[in-house]
Design a protein around this motif. Structure first.
Motif, PDB file in Angstrom:
ATOM      1  N   SER A 148       0.820  -1.219   0.000  1.00 55.74           N
ATOM      2  CA  SER A 148       0.000   0.000   0.000  1.00 55.74           C
ATOM      3  C   SER A 148       0.851   1.265   0.000  1.00 55.74           C
ATOM      4  CB  SER A 148      -0.919   0.001   1.224  1.00 55.74           C
ATOM      5  OG  SER A 148      -1.757  -1.146   1.239  1.00 55.74           O
ATOM      6  N   LYS A 149       2.171   1.109  -0.119  1.00 57.50           N
ATOM      7  CA  LYS A 149       3.116   2.238  -0.125  1.00 57.50           C
ATOM      8  C   LYS A 149       3.052   3.029   1.185  1.00 57.50           C
ATOM      9  CE  LYS A 149       3.961   1.200  -4.431  1.00 57.50           C
ATOM     10  NZ  LYS A 149       5.176   0.408  -4.775  1.00 57.50           N
ATOM     11  N   LEU A 150       2.874   2.302   2.302  1.00 49.94           N
ATOM     12  CA  LEU A 150       2.808   2.942   3.613  1.00 49.94           C
ATOM     13  C   LEU A 150       4.075   2.657   4.403  1.00 49.94           C
ATOM     14  CD1 LEU A 150      -0.839   1.954   4.658  1.00 49.94           C
ATOM     15  CD2 LEU A 150      -0.063   4.207   3.872  1.00 49.94           C
ATOM     16  N   LYS A 151       4.402   3.570   5.322  1.00 47.79           N
ATOM     17  CA  LYS A 151       5.538   3.404   6.217  1.00 47.79           C
ATOM     18  C   LYS A 151       5.046   3.433   7.660  1.00 47.79           C
ATOM     19  CE  LYS A 151       9.286   3.456   3.496  1.00 47.79           C
ATOM     20  NZ  LYS A 151      10.359   2.434   3.524  1.00 47.79           N
ATOM     21  N   ALA A 152       5.412   2.425   8.437  1.00 47.49           N
ATOM     22  CA  ALA A 152       5.091   2.390   9.863  1.00 47.49           C
ATOM     23  C   ALA A 152       6.232   3.031  10.638  1.00 47.49           C
ATOM     24  CB  ALA A 152       4.887   0.951  10.325  1.00 47.49           C
ATOM     25  N   ARG A 153       5.886   3.916  11.559  1.00 47.91           N
ATOM     26  CA  ARG A 153       6.896   4.629  12.337  1.00 47.91           C
ATOM     27  C   ARG A 153       7.069   3.978  13.704  1.00 47.91           C
ATOM     28  NH1 ARG A 153       5.560  11.073  11.373  1.00 47.91           N
ATOM     29  NH2 ARG A 153       5.953  11.104   9.127  1.00 47.91           N
ATOM     30  N   PHE A 154       8.329   3.852  14.125  1.00 52.15           N
ATOM     31  CA  PHE A 154       8.649   3.230  15.402  1.00 52.15           C
ATOM     32  C   PHE A 154       9.595   4.120  16.200  1.00 52.15           C
ATOM     33  CE2 PHE A 154       7.387  -0.233  12.666  1.00 52.15           C
ATOM     34  CZ  PHE A 154       6.622  -1.046  13.497  1.00 52.15           C
TER      35      PHE A 154
ATOM     36  N   ILE B  47       3.689 -12.978  21.857  1.00 50.10           N
ATOM     37  CA  ILE B  47       2.863 -11.916  22.446  1.00 50.10           C
ATOM     38  C   ILE B  47       3.262 -10.564  21.874  1.00 50.10           C
ATOM     39  CG2 ILE B  47       2.351 -10.676  24.589  1.00 50.10           C
ATOM     40  CD1 ILE B  47       2.520 -13.344  26.055  1.00 50.10           C
ATOM     41  N   VAL B  48       4.563 -10.305  21.799  1.00 52.88           N
ATOM     42  CA  VAL B  48       5.035  -9.040  21.225  1.00 52.88           C
ATOM     43  C   VAL B  48       4.608  -8.920  19.770  1.00 52.88           C
ATOM     44  CG1 VAL B  48       7.070  -7.646  20.691  1.00 52.88           C
ATOM     45  CG2 VAL B  48       6.982  -8.947  22.826  1.00 52.88           C
ATOM     46  N   SER B  49       4.726 -10.011  19.026  1.00 53.53           N
ATOM     47  CA  SER B  49       4.333  -9.998  17.614  1.00 53.53           C
ATOM     48  C   SER B  49       2.840  -9.723  17.461  1.00 53.53           C
ATOM     49  CB  SER B  49       4.687 -11.340  16.968  1.00 53.53           C
ATOM     50  OG  SER B  49       4.279 -11.372  15.615  1.00 53.53           O
ATOM     51  N   ASN B  50       2.010 -10.352  18.304  1.00 55.71           N
ATOM     52  CA  ASN B  50       0.562 -10.127  18.221  1.00 55.71           C
ATOM     53  C   ASN B  50       0.208  -8.679  18.541  1.00 55.71           C
ATOM     54  OD1 ASN B  50       0.128 -12.797  17.548  1.00 55.71           O
ATOM     55  ND2 ASN B  50      -0.437 -13.433  19.613  1.00 55.71           N
ATOM     56  N   LEU B  51       0.869  -8.111  19.557  1.00 58.29           N
ATOM     57  CA  LEU B  51       0.620  -6.702  19.893  1.00 58.29           C
ATOM     58  C   LEU B  51       1.050  -5.794  18.747  1.00 58.29           C
ATOM     59  CD1 LEU B  51       1.807  -6.627  23.615  1.00 58.29           C
ATOM     60  CD2 LEU B  51      -0.542  -6.426  22.787  1.00 58.29           C
ATOM     61  N   LEU B  52       2.139  -6.143  18.107  1.00 59.08           N
ATOM     62  CA  LEU B  52       2.604  -5.365  16.963  1.00 59.08           C
ATOM     63  C   LEU B  52       1.582  -5.402  15.835  1.00 59.08           C
ATOM     64  CD1 LEU B  52       4.688  -3.780  15.371  1.00 59.08           C
ATOM     65  CD2 LEU B  52       5.876  -5.940  14.897  1.00 59.08           C
ATOM     66  N   VAL B  53       1.032  -6.583  15.563  1.00 57.54           N
ATOM     67  CA  VAL B  53       0.006  -6.699  14.521  1.00 57.54           C
ATOM     68  C   VAL B  53      -1.192  -5.813  14.847  1.00 57.54           C
ATOM     69  CG1 VAL B  53      -1.668  -8.268  13.459  1.00 57.54           C
ATOM     70  CG2 VAL B  53       0.701  -8.999  13.772  1.00 57.54           C
ATOM     71  N   GLN B  54      -1.638  -5.827  16.108  1.00 54.23           N
ATOM     72  CA  GLN B  54      -2.772  -4.990  16.512  1.00 54.23           C
ATOM     73  C   GLN B  54      -2.483  -3.513  16.263  1.00 54.23           C
ATOM     74  OE1 GLN B  54      -4.026  -5.787  20.539  1.00 54.23           O
ATOM     75  NE2 GLN B  54      -4.085  -8.004  20.218  1.00 54.23           N
ATOM     76  N   GLN B  55      -1.299  -3.065  16.646  1.00 56.35           N
ATOM     77  CA  GLN B  55      -0.942  -1.659  16.466  1.00 56.35           C
ATOM     78  C   GLN B  55      -0.857  -1.295  14.982  1.00 56.35           C
ATOM     79  OE1 GLN B  55      -0.718   0.689  18.810  1.00 56.35           O
ATOM     80  NE2 GLN B  55      -1.182  -0.787  20.429  1.00 56.35           N
ATOM     81  N   LEU B  56      -0.245  -2.149  14.200  1.00 53.14           N
ATOM     82  CA  LEU B  56      -0.131  -1.883  12.765  1.00 53.14           C
ATOM     83  C   LEU B  56      -1.500  -1.874  12.093  1.00 53.14           C
ATOM     84  CD1 LEU B  56       2.965  -4.132  11.975  1.00 53.14           C
ATOM     85  CD2 LEU B  56       2.873  -1.636  11.721  1.00 53.14           C
ATOM     86  N   ARG B  57      -2.303  -2.878  12.390  1.00 56.74           N
ATOM     87  CA  ARG B  57      -3.615  -2.988  11.746  1.00 56.74           C
ATOM     88  C   ARG B  57      -4.516  -1.824  12.153  1.00 56.74           C
ATOM     89  NH1 ARG B  57      -5.445  -8.909  12.102  1.00 56.74           N
ATOM     90  NH2 ARG B  57      -3.742  -9.125  10.609  1.00 56.74           N
ATOM     91  N   GLY B  58      -4.430  -1.420  13.432  1.00 54.49           N
ATOM     92  CA  GLY B  58      -5.232  -0.292  13.879  1.00 54.49           C
ATOM     93  C   GLY B  58      -4.894   0.982  13.127  1.00 54.49           C
ATOM     94  N   ARG B  59      -3.635   1.165  12.803  1.00 53.50           N
ATOM     95  CA  ARG B  59      -3.234   2.348  12.032  1.00 53.50           C
ATOM     96  C   ARG B  59      -3.647   2.216  10.569  1.00 53.50           C
ATOM     97  NH1 ARG B  59      -0.753   1.943  16.399  1.00 53.50           N
ATOM     98  NH2 ARG B  59       0.446   3.610  17.429  1.00 53.50           N
ATOM     99  N   ARG B  60      -3.443   1.064  10.012  1.00 53.99           N
ATOM    100  CA  ARG B  60      -3.776   0.873   8.593  1.00 53.99           C
ATOM    101  C   ARG B  60      -5.271   1.024   8.335  1.00 53.99           C
ATOM    102  NH1 ARG B  60      -5.211  -3.682   5.876  1.00 53.99           N
ATOM    103  NH2 ARG B  60      -4.535  -5.092   7.547  1.00 53.99           N
TER     104      ARG B  60
END
Length: 276
Positions: A17-23, A204-217
């Motif tokens: 989607s040509k998006l960048k996630a910021r960390f 657990i960390v990976s699942n939380l990361l998915v939630q954060q990424l998906r919530g932004r997307r």
């Protein structure tokens, strides 16, 4: 099968989607120069990132100010309460929790800001509540004290909304309310399992990361809201240090993951509304 596969698939969607996630990274409880702090500096060097360092102003020991001046490209000082005292004995620990009079907390916040500015001279000081707990009344008072904003962890409602959205994938239906009391830059992924006092399970960390990424997307949270990794250098055992390196290795390996310069981000968002 890698424990990071779900997170990698989500980041692949960002890439398509040509998006960048910021960390970004926030490390808590700093007050002295130690071998652990030097090791954290080496993490910042290896992964080419500036770490937000939450410093306890009422406990600063000689040498820390000089160390941070020498490592200004690796650390961004943040104000971690006043003396990191737990006033909620027998309950969830908090220095600025609801059981204290608001007037007392404001006085402590003023002392903290004065001491912090004497050491670091920040024009955009960010308040990081010890134990990641703070009463809403103090959040509203912090701009009048002189703080530019806060760094928190998502509260229970925010976590549940993101979790629900991650399951249902309801793009555009749920959105977080805007934060109106200055800058807000949160942490979301804690690499420590505090009950076991060692590294959090990678899944657990990976699942939380998915939630954060998906919530932004999907628009629950603004897409450019940084995702924060939380560390505590003085509490790290070897499995925790390995978990930090593995997490950062994974994120740095993906084209859609970018690490912000936290100081530049704060300066650039001083007038912008935040979620929260």
């Amino acid at each position: 099968m890698s424990l990071w596969d779900d997170a990698r698939q989500e980041l692949d969607i960002w890439a398509n989607s040509k998006l960048k996630a910021r960390f970004w990274i926030r490390d808590d409880d700093a007050f002295e120069v130690s071998s652990d702090l030097e090791r954290l500096r080496n993490v910042a060097v290896r992964f080419d990132t500036k770490i937000g360092l939450a410093i306890i102003p009422g406990k600063i020991t000689p040498g820390l100010q000089e160390f941070l001046a020498e490592n200004i490209q690796h650390f961004y000082p943040m104000c971690h309460g006043w003396k990191h005292i737990n006033y909620n004995l027998g309950k969830n620990p908090a220095e600025f929790g609801p059981d204290r009079p608001i007037s007392n907390m404001i006085v402590d916040a003023e002392f903290a800001l004065q001491s912090f500015k004497e050491c670091f001279g920040s024009s955009q000081p960010i308040f990081v509540p010890p134990f990641n707990r703070i009463t809403p009344a103090l959040i509203k008072a912090l701009p009048q004290v002189g703080f530019a904003g806060v760094s928190l962890m998502p509260n229970h409602i925010e976590r549940k909304l993101l979790q629900l959205n991650s399951w249902m994938k309801w793009g555009g239906i749920i959105t977080m309310p805007r934060f109106k009391d200055g800058i807000r830059i949160d942490v979301h992924l804690d690499v420590i399992d505090w009950r076991a006092r060692t590294a959090q399970n990678t899944k657990i960390v990976s699942n939380l990361l998915v939630q954060q990424l998906r919530g932004r997307r999907l628009g629950v949270v603004p897409v450019d809201t940084p995702i924060g990794l939380l560390t505590h250098h003085l509490a790290h055992d070897e499995p925790i240090w390995r978990a930090i390196n593995e997490t950062l290795d994974f994120l740095r390996s993906h084209e859609s993951a970018d690490f912000i310069d936290v100081g530049q981000w704060i300066d650039g968002n001083s007038a912008a509304p935040q979620y929260g």
